[in-house]
Design a protein around this motif. Structure first.
Motif: not given
Length: 207
Positions: A54-58
């Protein structure tokens, strides 16, 4: 590999679709779900690798403050320290489009809380779809608004979300096009509510 795109009835979510979403979450999946304030990315609270995805997507750092989406206030005391006056305010205004910043308990993984303040964001969102999903998962989901890099507003159209990040998540729950208004953020300091951001939720009860 692309995400499962599941169109769910907005008022009467189909049980088979709700169960499929829960299966994907338990298998370590990252999901996109409709809430009462646009779409959010989510995963199981204890799943560190899903959180990192999720951190990578955001494109956010690991220090970003995630929010726990809970099905009701019965889960609150496990993750947050709440006094009687705070609890009454929360009970009278949930479910709803609010994010509450509260002191975290030891049950909250350190990676999810604000390190300096040792606080955690808690949500009890409103809406037939998200309520059904949380009930079926039977535990809080870590979440954050689906705001893609370079944008200021959260994503509101599930078809566009699928086009943009369908290859990066495991399931997208289509709840229709939503209005991209953020939650109202309320932080409690020594039992006193402070409105930090005015969004969809009415701030009046906390002023």
């Amino acid at each position: 590999m692309s995400a499962e795109f599941i169109s769910v009835h907005p008022d009467n979510p189909q049980v088979r679709f709700v169960r499929r979403f829960a299966e994907i979450m338990r298998d370590g999946g990252v999901g996109v779900v409709p809430t009462d304030s646009a779409y959010a990315l989510c995963a199981l609270t204890g799943d560190k690798s899903a959180m990192e995805r999720i951190a990578h997507i955001r494109q956010i750092s690991r220090k970003h403050n995630f929010t726990l989406m809970c099905r009701d206030l019965s889960e609150l005391s496990t993750y947050a320290k709440v006094g009687n006056s705070e609890y009454r305010l929360l009970k009278n205004n949930t479910p709803g489009a609010y994010t509450f910043i509260l002191q975290a308990t030891r049950e909250v993984p350190r990676r999810l809380m604000n390190e300096k303040r040792r606080t955690i964001g808690i949500r009890v969102p409103e809406g037939a779809i998200i309520e059904a999903l949380l009930q079926e998962v039977n535990e809080p989901l870590l979440s954050c608004s689906l705001i893609l890099p370079g944008n200021e507003e959260p994503e509101s159209d599930p078809v566009e979300i699928n086009d943009k990040i369908g290859g990066l998540v495991d399931v997208i729950i289509d709840g229709g096009v939503l209005s991209p208004v953020p939650t109202t953020v309320i932080r409690f300091e020594e039992g006193v509510p402070i409105v930090r951001r005015v969004g969809r939720g009415d701030p009046a009860p906390f002023e």
